[in-house]
Design an enzyme around this catalytic site. Structure first.
Site, PDB file in Angstrom:
ATOM      1  N   GLY A  59       1.394   0.045  -5.175  1.00 56.19           N
ATOM      2  CA  GLY A  59       0.155  -0.714  -5.317  1.00 56.19           C
ATOM      3  C   GLY A  59      -0.523  -0.412  -6.624  1.00 56.19           C
ATOM      4  N   TYR A  69      14.288  -2.358  -2.320  1.00 56.46           N
ATOM      5  CA  TYR A  69      13.416  -2.594  -3.477  1.00 56.46           C
ATOM      6  C   TYR A  69      12.190  -1.690  -3.565  1.00 56.46           C
ATOM      7  CZ  TYR A  69      10.180  -5.118  -6.588  1.00 56.46           C
ATOM      8  OH  TYR A  69       9.302  -5.450  -7.570  1.00 56.46           O
ATOM      9  N   ASN A  95      -1.373   1.581   5.578  1.00 53.15           N
ATOM     10  CA  ASN A  95      -0.270   0.830   4.992  1.00 53.15           C
ATOM     11  C   ASN A  95       0.334  -0.035   6.082  1.00 53.15           C
ATOM     12  OD1 ASN A  95       1.908  -0.116   3.481  1.00 53.15           O
ATOM     13  ND2 ASN A  95       3.123   1.719   3.808  1.00 53.15           N
ATOM     14  N   GLY A  96       0.300  -1.346   5.906  1.00 53.84           N
ATOM     15  CA  GLY A  96       0.864  -2.248   6.893  1.00 53.84           C
ATOM     16  C   GLY A  96       0.013  -3.483   7.083  1.00 53.84           C
ATOM     17  N   CYS A 114       0.811  -1.212   0.000  1.00 54.44           N
ATOM     18  CA  CYS A 114       0.000   0.000   0.000  1.00 54.44           C
ATOM     19  C   CYS A 114       0.845   1.263   0.000  1.00 54.44           C
ATOM     20  CB  CYS A 114      -0.896   0.044   1.247  1.00 54.44           C
ATOM     21  SG  CYS A 114      -2.040  -1.324   1.400  1.00 54.44           S
TER      22      CYS A 114
END
Length: 572
Positions: free
Chosen positions: A107, A322, A181-182, A81
């Site tokens: 995302g 990344y 996000n998580g 996310c």
């Protein structure tokens, strides 16, 4: 009880459209302010959804057969996310739209924006890329000077419209929107408890649990409900909340996932997962949201509340390897400089006689530049990536070997033919894509192919907002480096040594999470762990039987009794 996309009726305070004052001396006591019940009636939530195609074609194949993996990136970890929040700009929704474009790499399966106009929360969500979900007419439905946005990635079976964030819920004091996000590692136990007490869930996302916890809280003022809800959460969460007149940003005590704060020239406050989103909308980066911090933004300015004396941060090292864009600053460190340093370390620790250094684009490029400079060998573009391949494709009836990789990567024979080639990539997960790349390069005439990986071997799954395969599918968990080399067919193979990675990070090394390299988790999952063929849906949900782990009672959560005002920050 709150539920995603639920509606409520009440009168809301109208948010101020003016810029923040240059200074303020007001201080809000956590216990002194009461939320007032509204008397008149008006809708607090309007939803405009993009209607998805009835049968969305999946781009994910559960089989571990490498020939059935259609996309190159399916053999990479996936950040799930990206979030954005904006307060105090009359074009908040359009700025959120642009910021989500900058965060699209975090995302690609769904996107959404919620904005406040005259006390009413209005939302647009849809399945697909940001550019597919939004257009001028959709953004015209989102007026107002406060907005939050979300881009989402999920694996097959969970990319459904109802799971696309931000979520909006109505409860007795108004409406609230949230973008998350998580991953919450205690999601299943929290959901079971809430359902036992009568809660009804509309989605399979762990984020909806947060809305329920806020709705049942009796804390005052409103943002103390968020604090009380966070007391129950374990795992990774960087969240932005939206009410009729406030924007609230929260980061978990370990700081697993990134969240930064910036400000536009007109005083508008911006929160985003990465600084690249701030750059696009011309917001100046100010700082990170601290681990364990709640930031409340309203007409009185920006206030900071420390949830608790947080433990040592455990920020995700894969943001630097990344996930994040190279032009971002994440956890206070340049992503570009980190990746360049990774390549330099590889050149020092695993040198090899070669004629040219190339990268697996795009994530391996910066590390390859570092390797080439340190080794004194020219860097060239030996693989060309196609940026025009969609999320699905039609394969010809006559089978073409390595079809999915060839769609996205084309070798440059003039660079490769007769050469000893070093190929730099960011990671190896299953090994299926790496083997195809090696074969592609040798078929293009490379004399030797030496793989250099700018991360340590991945041996364990992540439970903090990253979609990785089960440990059984991770090739480094099953094979030695030499066995992996034989599997992918390269002439040599070397990974970034973890001790050298930590040395490069210096005094910051202890503040990062290395669980995917070590299997040592800062917060132990208490529900179902991933097994072969399982999938993640913003939480630990799946369909494969087995894979349960014992709850050792660790984690503890946050102690709301230790709340204290940390400091106030006002616009300058």
């Amino acid at each position: 009880m709150a539920a995603a996309s639920a509606a409520a009726t009440a009168t809301a305070a109208t948010p101020s459209s003016s810029a923040f004052p240059s200074s303020s001396t007001s201080r809000l006591s956590p216990c002194s302010t009461l939320l007032l019940l509204r008397t008149s009636q008006k809708p607090l939530h309007i939803t405009h959804s993009k209607n998805p195609i009835s049968d969305i074609i999946s781009n994910y194949t559960k089989s571990t057969n490498s020939d059935n993996l259609p996309f190159l990136d399916d053999d990479k970890p996936r950040e799930e996310c990206g979030v954005v929040g904006i307060y105090g700009d009359s074009e908040a929704s359009r700025l959120s739209y642009l910021a989500l474009h900058a965060l699209q790499h975090r995302g690609q399966e769904g996107a959404g924006i919620v904005a406040v106009n005259n006390g009413v929360l209005q939302s647009v969500t849809g399945v697909g890329l940001v550019s597919e979900v939004f257009n001028h007419s959709k953004l015209d439905k989102l007026p107002g000077d406060i907005a939050i946005g979300h881009v989402r990635y999920s694996t097959a079976g969970s990319s459904m419209l109802k799971n696309v964030q931000p979520f909006v819920a109505g409860y007795r004091f108004g409406s609230i929107g949230v973008a998350h996000n998580g991953n919450l590692v205690n999601y299943q136990s929290l959901r079971a408890e809430l359902e036992e007490n009568g809660s009804i869930f509309n989605t399979s996302s762990d984020t909806e649990v947060v809305l329920h916890l806020i709705a049942i809280s009796k804390a005052r003022p409103f943002f103390m409900r968020i604090v009380e809800a966070c007391e129950r959460l374990e795992g990774a969460y960087s969240m932005v909340f939206l009410t009729e007149d406030k924007l609230v940003a929260v980061r978990d005590p370990f700081g697993f996932r990134p969240l930064v704060m910036g400000r536009r020239s007109n005083g508008a406050v911006v929160f985003a997962s990465e600084t690249c989103a701030l750059d696009l909308i011309e917001a100046t980066y100010e700082r990170e949201v601290f681990p364990g911090e709640v930031l409340v933004v309203d007409k009185d300015g920006v206030r900071s509340l420390c949830l608790m004396p947080h433990p040592q941060s455990k920020s995700c090292i894969f943001e630097h390897i990344y996930f994040a864009l190279p032009n971002s600053v994440v956890f206070g460190r340049s992503v570009y400089e980190s990746r360049r340093a990774f390549g330099e370390i590889l050149a020092t620790e695993a040198p090899v006689d070669c004629d040219v250094v190339i990268a697996v684009p795009d994530s391996g490029v910066v590390a390859a530049l570092g390797y080439a400079e340190k080794a004194g060998v020219p860097f060239q573009q030996g693989l060309i990536r196609s940026h025009y391949v969609g999320r699905t494709f039609i394969e010809p009836s006559q089978k073409i070997r390595d079809f999915g990789v060839k769609l996205k990567l084309s070798p440059v024979r003039a660079v490769l033919e007769g050469k000893r080639v070093v190929v730099v990539d960011d990671s190896i997960v299953r090994g299926t894509t790496s083997s195809k790349i090696v074969r592609l390069l040798k078929e293009a005439g490379a004399k030797e192919v030496h793989m250099r990986i700018a991360s340590p071997p991945i041996i364990a799954s992540c439970y903090y907002g990253v979609d990785t395969p089960s440990s059984e599918e991770l090739i480094s968990n099953r094979m030695s480096v030499e066995e992996i080399r034989e599997f992918i067919g390269s002439d040599s193979l070397a990974f970034l040594p973890i001790e050298k990675l930590k040395k490069m990070l210096g005094e910051d090394a202890g503040g990062y999470c290395y669980a995917c390299f070590s299997g040592e988790y800062p917060v132990q999952p208490t529900g179902k762990v991933k097994t072969v063929g399982d999938f993640v849906d913003d939480g630990l949900s799946g369909t494969v039987e087995g894979g349960w782990i014992k709850n050792d009672g660790g984690g503890g959560g946050l102690d709301v009794s230790k709340l204290e005002w940390k400091k106030e920050i006002f616009s300058s």
